[in-house]
Design a protein around this motif. Structure first.
Motif, PDB file in Angstrom:
ATOM      1  N   GLY A   1       0.823  -1.205   0.000  1.00 23.07           N
ATOM      2  CA  GLY A   1       0.000   0.000   0.000  1.00 23.07           C
ATOM      3  C   GLY A   1       0.858   1.255   0.000  1.00 23.07           C
ATOM      4  N   ILE A   2       0.223   2.390  -0.239  1.00 27.33           N
ATOM      5  CA  ILE A   2       0.922   3.677  -0.275  1.00 27.33           C
ATOM      6  C   ILE A   2       0.091   4.696   0.484  1.00 27.33           C
ATOM      7  N   THR A   3       0.749   5.396   1.413  1.00 31.11           N
ATOM      8  CA  THR A   3       0.056   6.430   2.191  1.00 31.11           C
ATOM      9  C   THR A   3       0.834   7.733   2.105  1.00 31.11           C
ATOM     10  N   ASN A   4       0.139   8.817   1.756  1.00 34.45           N
ATOM     11  CA  ASN A   4       0.737  10.149   1.701  1.00 34.45           C
ATOM     12  C   ASN A   4      -0.316  11.152   2.163  1.00 34.45           C
ATOM     13  N   PRO A   5      -0.371  11.420   3.495  1.00 34.39           N
ATOM     14  CA  PRO A   5      -1.423  12.299   4.024  1.00 34.39           C
ATOM     15  C   PRO A   5      -1.406  13.696   3.394  1.00 34.39           C
ATOM     16  N   ASP A   6      -0.228  14.196   3.036  1.00 32.94           N
ATOM     17  CA  ASP A   6      -0.151  15.534   2.449  1.00 32.94           C
ATOM     18  C   ASP A   6      -0.885  15.620   1.121  1.00 32.94           C
ATOM     19  N   ARG A   7      -0.993  14.509   0.442  1.00 29.39           N
ATOM     20  CA  ARG A   7      -1.667  14.487  -0.862  1.00 29.39           C
ATOM     21  C   ARG A   7      -2.997  13.727  -0.795  1.00 29.39           C
ATOM     22  N   TYR A   8      -3.450  13.461   0.417  1.00 34.38           N
ATOM     23  CA  TYR A   8      -4.722  12.766   0.613  1.00 34.38           C
ATOM     24  C   TYR A   8      -4.723  11.403  -0.097  1.00 34.38           C
ATOM     25  N   ILE A   9      -3.608  10.694   0.069  1.00 37.49           N
ATOM     26  CA  ILE A   9      -3.470   9.387  -0.577  1.00 37.49           C
ATOM     27  C   ILE A   9      -3.463   8.302   0.502  1.00 37.49           C
ATOM     28  N   ASP A  10      -4.319   7.323   0.339  1.00 35.59           N
ATOM     29  CA  ASP A  10      -4.339   6.172   1.239  1.00 35.59           C
ATOM     30  C   ASP A  10      -4.700   4.941   0.417  1.00 35.59           C
ATOM     31  N   CYS A  11      -3.687   4.375  -0.245  1.00 37.22           N
ATOM     32  CA  CYS A  11      -3.892   3.221  -1.129  1.00 37.22           C
ATOM     33  C   CYS A  11      -3.664   1.938  -0.346  1.00 37.22           C
ATOM     34  N   ALA A  12      -4.638   1.082  -0.335  1.00 37.54           N
ATOM     35  CA  ALA A  12      -4.548  -0.153   0.431  1.00 37.54           C
ATOM     36  C   ALA A  12      -3.573  -1.139  -0.209  1.00 37.54           C
ATOM     37  N   ALA A  13      -2.989  -1.983   0.628  1.00 41.48           N
ATOM     38  CA  ALA A  13      -2.212  -3.119   0.125  1.00 41.48           C
ATOM     39  C   ALA A  13      -3.172  -4.194  -0.376  1.00 41.48           C
ATOM     40  N   THR A  14      -2.700  -5.004  -1.299  1.00 42.06           N
ATOM     41  CA  THR A  14      -3.533  -6.092  -1.789  1.00 42.06           C
ATOM     42  C   THR A  14      -3.449  -7.300  -0.870  1.00 42.06           C
ATOM     43  N   SER A  15      -4.293  -8.286  -1.155  1.00 40.53           N
ATOM     44  CA  SER A  15      -4.381  -9.476  -0.319  1.00 40.53           C
ATOM     45  C   SER A  15      -3.184 -10.403  -0.538  1.00 40.53           C
ATOM     46  N   ASP A  16      -2.678 -10.957   0.555  1.00 39.51           N
ATOM     47  CA  ASP A  16      -1.719 -12.050   0.452  1.00 39.51           C
ATOM     48  C   ASP A  16      -2.436 -13.300  -0.051  1.00 39.51           C
ATOM     49  N   GLY A  17      -1.678 -14.227  -0.615  1.00 40.61           N
ATOM     50  CA  GLY A  17      -2.251 -15.532  -0.876  1.00 40.61           C
ATOM     51  C   GLY A  17      -2.500 -16.254   0.431  1.00 40.61           C
ATOM     52  N   ASN A  18      -3.247 -17.355   0.367  1.00 40.67           N
ATOM     53  CA  ASN A  18      -3.363 -18.206   1.546  1.00 40.67           C
ATOM     54  C   ASN A  18      -2.797 -19.591   1.231  1.00 40.67           C
ATOM     55  N   ASN A  19      -3.129 -20.589   2.016  1.00 38.29           N
ATOM     56  CA  ASN A  19      -2.499 -21.899   1.844  1.00 38.29           C
ATOM     57  C   ASN A  19      -2.863 -22.589   0.541  1.00 38.29           C
ATOM     58  N   SER A  20      -3.936 -22.158  -0.108  1.00 36.37           N
ATOM     59  CA  SER A  20      -4.347 -22.826  -1.343  1.00 36.37           C
ATOM     60  C   SER A  20      -4.770 -21.875  -2.455  1.00 36.37           C
ATOM     61  N   LEU A  21      -5.154 -20.642  -2.110  1.00 38.59           N
ATOM     62  CA  LEU A  21      -5.685 -19.706  -3.095  1.00 38.59           C
ATOM     63  C   LEU A  21      -4.852 -18.435  -3.164  1.00 38.59           C
ATOM     64  N   GLY A  22      -4.768 -17.859  -4.366  1.00 35.09           N
ATOM     65  CA  GLY A  22      -4.086 -16.582  -4.522  1.00 35.09           C
ATOM     66  C   GLY A  22      -4.949 -15.432  -4.037  1.00 35.09           C
ATOM     67  N   GLY A  23      -4.279 -14.317  -3.681  1.00 36.92           N
ATOM     68  CA  GLY A  23      -4.992 -13.126  -3.240  1.00 36.92           C
ATOM     69  C   GLY A  23      -5.531 -12.323  -4.421  1.00 36.92           C
ATOM     70  N   ALA A  24      -6.580 -11.548  -4.171  1.00 41.88           N
ATOM     71  CA  ALA A  24      -7.184 -10.723  -5.218  1.00 41.88           C
ATOM     72  C   ALA A  24      -6.314  -9.501  -5.502  1.00 41.88           C
ATOM     73  N   GLY A  25      -6.321  -9.034  -6.758  1.00 44.61           N
ATOM     74  CA  GLY A  25      -5.680  -7.771  -7.092  1.00 44.61           C
ATOM     75  C   GLY A  25      -6.599  -6.604  -6.766  1.00 44.61           C
ATOM     76  N   LEU A  26      -6.024  -5.409  -6.695  1.00 43.20           N
ATOM     77  CA  LEU A  26      -6.811  -4.213  -6.400  1.00 43.20           C
ATOM     78  C   LEU A  26      -6.677  -3.184  -7.519  1.00 43.20           C
ATOM     79  N   ALA A  27      -7.662  -2.305  -7.583  1.00 44.94           N
ATOM     80  CA  ALA A  27      -7.702  -1.262  -8.609  1.00 44.94           C
ATOM     81  C   ALA A  27      -6.821  -0.075  -8.215  1.00 44.94           C
ATOM     82  N   TRP A  28      -6.649   0.839  -9.175  1.00 47.37           N
ATOM     83  CA  TRP A  28      -5.854   2.044  -8.988  1.00 47.37           C
ATOM     84  C   TRP A  28      -6.395   2.870  -7.825  1.00 47.37           C
ATOM     85  N   CYS A  29      -5.566   3.775  -7.342  1.00 48.14           N
ATOM     86  CA  CYS A  29      -6.029   4.769  -6.370  1.00 48.14           C
ATOM     87  C   CYS A  29      -5.086   5.958  -6.446  1.00 48.14           C
TER      88      CYS A  29
END
Length: 286
Positions: free
Chosen positions: A192-220
């Protein structure tokens, strides 16, 4: 050479050896032969009943210097995994030429998951690919594999979203991020990316788990910018034995937002005979 027995007129390397002890036949766990005044190991039987990480069979058997045969059983209670994609979960290498390893897998052998591609801003450089998944079994010695359960490589990481805009306020608008690949050691999702001065709070994407991959996330990006990375979206991480997905758009400006390849279920298939295949997920090479 490793100890051999004559069976139906042919000399073969045994997978089990029994000795008569006080009138009862018992399976031997170790057999030594005296040669030139020294005792050398010729046969080992080993059962793995608990979870193991980065398992190196050569080291576990004492790094023998002469050819041996070994019968290894992984019980259903055991999971063999890797700490990272740079090492295999189960390694068979270093034994003297002529050695034969009999591996019965009733448990689970799984490589590590690959990391997802991190976000990038429109002006900070090319989109990030997902990273490859890790190897389950690596062998460079003769392997007789009886697999009753699962051998699986780690899933590849998803690629980051592609860059859509590259100038002006695109500095404060970020691509999507890729999901982590599956594995007992989970592939990490894009940061993820955070920059309070620019009002940016981009979340990190999901980790995989023991059998399934994590989902991707859209732009921010910054709420103040009018130049966005829409519709940039990161690819999903791969499930066990599968590659990560490429991010979108596809193609993008850079052509670098590729998903990571799946890891190798067996690296050393030319050394391997499958007595029983069971479930094998991932590519087999070498």
């Amino acid at each position: 050479m490793a100890i051999s027995v004559k069976n139906s007129g042919s000399w073969v390397v045994p997978s089990k050896i029994h000795v008569k002890d006080d009138g009862t036949w018992k399976q031997a766990t170790q057999v030594y032969v005296k040669q030139g005044g020294f005792w050398y190991p010729q046969f080992n039987a080993l059962t793995i009943s608990t979870n193991q990480v980065d398992y190196d069979l050569f080291v576990e058997l004492g790094s023998p210097t002469t050819p041996i045969s070994a019968a290894i059983t992984i019980e259903s209670s055991a999971t063999i995994s890797a700490s990272s994609t740079s090492v295999p979960a189960f390694k068979i290498d270093g034994f003297a030429s002529g050695s034969v390893i009999y591996l019965t897998n009733n448990g689970v052998i799984i490589g590590a998951g690959g990391a997802g591609g991190d976000r990038v801003s429109g002006t900070s450089g090319a989109a990030n690919p997902g990273q490859p998944g890790g190897t389950a079994i690596y062998t460079r010695n003769t392997l007789k594999l009886t697999n009753t359960h699962t051998v699986a490589s780690g899933g590849g990481g998803g690629g980051s979203g592609g860059r859509v805009n590259r100038t002006g306020d695109a500095e404060y608008s970020y691509t999507g991020a890729g999901g982590g690949g599956a594995g007992i050691t989970n592939g990490v999702g894009g940061t993820g990316i955070t920059n309070p001065d620019r009002y940016i709070d981009c979340a990190a994407t999901s980790d995989g788990n023991n059998s399934l991959g994590g989902a991707g996330l859209a732009w921010c990006g910054s709420l103040a910018t009018t130049v966005t990375q829409s519709p940039s979206t990161g690819g999903a991480g791969g499930n066990l034995g599968q590659a990560g997905a490429r991010g979108t758009p596809n193609p993008d400006f850079d052509g670098t937002n590729l998903g990571g390849r799946a890891g190798y279920a067996i690296d050393g298939i030319s050394y391997t005979t499958k007595v029983a295949a069971g479930t094998i997920l991932g590519t087999e090479i070498n």
